[in-house]
Design an enzyme around this catalytic site. Sequence first.
Site, PDB file in Angstrom:
ATOM      1  N   VAL A 133       0.850  -1.206   0.000  1.00  0.00           N
ATOM      2  CA  VAL A 133       0.000   0.000   0.000  1.00  0.00           C
ATOM      3  C   VAL A 133       0.886   1.257   0.000  1.00  0.00           C
ATOM      4  CG1 VAL A 133      -1.863  -1.190   1.216  1.00  0.00           C
ATOM      5  CG2 VAL A 133      -0.138   0.035   2.528  1.00  0.00           C
ATOM      6  N   CYS A 319       9.076   7.915  -5.344  1.00  0.00           N
ATOM      7  CA  CYS A 319       9.849   7.343  -4.236  1.00  0.00           C
ATOM      8  C   CYS A 319      11.132   8.059  -3.820  1.00  0.00           C
ATOM      9  CB  CYS A 319      10.150   5.888  -4.540  1.00  0.00           C
ATOM     10  SG  CYS A 319       8.638   4.923  -4.559  1.00  0.00           S
TER      11      CYS A 319
END
EC number: 1.1.1.22
Length: 527
Positions: A133, A319
Amino acid sequence: MQCNPIERYPLQCKTLFLSFSLSYSSEVRLFLVGFIALFKVFHNTTKMVKICCIGAGYVGGPTMAVIALKCPSIEVAVVDISISRITAWNSDQLPIYEPGLEEVVKQCRGRNLFFSTNVEKHISEADIIFVSVNTPTKTRGLGAGKAADLTYWESAARMIADVSKSNKIVVEKSTVPVKTAEAIEKILSHNSKGISYQILSNPEFLAEGTAIQDLLNPDRVLIGGRETPGGQKAIKALKDVYAHWVPEDRIISTNLWSAELSKLAANAFLAQRISSVNAMSALCEATGADVSEVSHAIGKDSRIGPKFLNASVGFGGSCFQKDILNLIYICECNGLPEVANYWKQVIKVNDYQKNRFVNRVVASMFNTVSGKKIAILGFAFKKDTGDTRETPAIDVCKGLLGDKASLSIYDPQVTGDQIQREISMNKFDWDHPVHLQPMSPTSVKQVNVVWDPYEATRDAHGICILTEWDEFKTLDYQRIFNNMQKPAFVFDGRNIVNIEKLREIGFIVYSIGKPLDPWLKDMPAIA
Ligand SMILES: NC(=O)C1=CN([C@@H]2O[C@H](COP(=O)(O)OP(=O)(O)OC[C@H]3O[C@@H](n4cnc5c(N)ncnc54)[C@H](O)[C@@H]3O)[C@@H](O)[C@H]2O)C=CC1
Ligand SMILES: O=C(O)[C@H]1O[C@H](OP(=O)(O)OP(=O)(O)OC[C@H]2O[C@@H](n3ccc(=O)[nH]c3=O)[C@H](O)[C@@H]2O)[C@H](O)[C@@H](O)[C@@H]1O
C-alpha cells in the site's frame, strides 16, 4: 503455513504403497499407482499455496502478475480498496502503463491471478500476505513533510488481524521506515486470537517503465526476517516462491532491519548519483565542459560504473524524494543531524536543478514569459510510464506559470485531467489512494493539454522537453520551427535532441550541462 500432506507424510505413503505392492496382483498395483497419482493431484490443487497482495498499484499489480506467471501452482489474489483500480485491472484498459504488463496479466488473469475488492475473503484464505500500500510523506502532525505516513499500512495490518483465522506470513512490500516490522508485529500480536504471524521485509527494487524486465530478471531479491526458527522458516517459504525463477545466489536473506534499511539506502544512493551529476552539469555550463563527456569519462571507471549518470532537469517519481525525506527523519530521530544534513543536500540540489531550468527559460526569453506560449513535451517523470507523481514537470510548469506563461502540454501517456490535477494539487497529495484525492480540482486556465506534439508547438515561443520519450528524438523539427514564433527556443531537460542539427535549423538550444549557446551566455539566469 499448511503444506501438502503427501509432502508432510512421505514416508508413511511410501511404506503403505510398498506393502500393498508386495502382496497384491499387478492390476491392484496399477490401481494403487493411479489412486496415489490422483491423490497427489487432488491435494496439490486443493492445498495450493495462496498469496494475497493488499494494494493493486504500480508495485502490487506487476509484482503479483509475475509471481502468478512464474508459479502456476500458486493462487495469487490482488486486493484493493479502490473499486476503480480493481475494475481496471479486470478490464482491457489496465490502470497503469508498463511495457509487457498486459501480456503477463492476460496470460494469468482468471487462471491463478485474480483482482478483487473482497479484501477480507482473500486475506483470510491466504498463507502469505504481501502489503503493498501507499507509504506517502506525512502532510501534517509529527514529522510532517518528512516522516512516512503509515496510515494505510496500519489499516492493512489491522484488517489482517481482524479477519485471519489461520497462521500467516506477512510480507512488507511497501517501502517503510526501518523498524516498521516491529510496530506491525505489535498490532498483530495484540490482536492475535492465538494465530501466529511471521513478518518479513521483502522490499521491491523495480523501476517503472522496466518493471516487468526488472521482476523477471532481478539483480537481487532481498528477504529480511527474524533470526528465530519461525522467522527462518518463513524466509524459506518466501524464498521457495522466488526460487521458481530467480537463481538462488540472487536471493539474499538478512535480518529485518537490514532489509528495511537497505531499501531506503538503495534509493538514497541512486538519487544521490543523479544530484551529483546534476551539480556537475551546472559547473559544466559555467566552464564550457560537456556533462555527457564527463559522465562518460567517469563512468568508465569500473568503481563508478556508467549507469545513472544522465544529467536531467531533476529526478522525479513517487519514491526518491519521499524515501530520502523518510531517511532524513529517521536520522534526526536517532540523533544524527550531520547524517540527516548530508542526505538533505541531495534533495536541495534536485530542487536547485528544477529552479535553474525555469530561470534559464525565463532569462533567455528577455526575462519574461508573460503571455508567451511555451510547449511542454513530456509530463511523466520518465519515459515508458504514465506516472506523474513528483515529476519535475510539475515544478517546471508551476515555475513558468508563476511568470504568467501560457502552457501547451503534450505527453503520449498522460491525460489532460491528470496533468491539471497535478498542477493544481498540493505537494504530497498525489501519493494517496486515488479515491482519497480531490475529485475535480479547479483546472488552471493557462494550461492546455493536447494530443499532438505539432499542435503543442504551433505558435509557441519555446519548447521545454521534460520527459525523454523516444518519439521526441525523431520529431520533424524543421516543420516545428517553421510554425513557431521567432526567435524559437528549445530547452532540452533530458539531453535527447541533436543540438547541432537544431541549431542549423535556426533554433536557440539549451541542453542541460552542455556548452552554452552564445545567446544564453548573454542572458545569464540569475534567480
Ligand atoms: N512505484 C514504484 O515504482 C515503487 C514503489 N515502491 C513502494 O511500494 C509501495 C506502493 O507503491 P505504489 O504501488 O507505487 O503505490 P500505488 O499508489 O500505485 O498503490 C497502492 C495501492 O494501495 C491501495 N491501498 C491503500 N490502502 C489500502 C488498504 N488498507 N487496503 C487495500 N488497498 C489499499 C491504494 O488504493 C492503491 O491502489 C510504496 O511504499 C512505494 O514506496 C517500491 C518500489 C517501487
Ligand atoms: O522505490 C522505487 O520507487 C524505485 O525508485 C526508482 O525507480 P523509478 O523511480 O521508477 O525510476 P528511475 O529509473 O530510478 O528514475 C527516477 C528518476 O530519476 C531520473 N533519472 C534517472 C537516471 C539518471 O541517470 N538520471 C535521471 O535524471 C529519471 O528520469 C526519473 O525522473 C529506483 O530505480 C528503483 O530501484 C526503486 O524500486
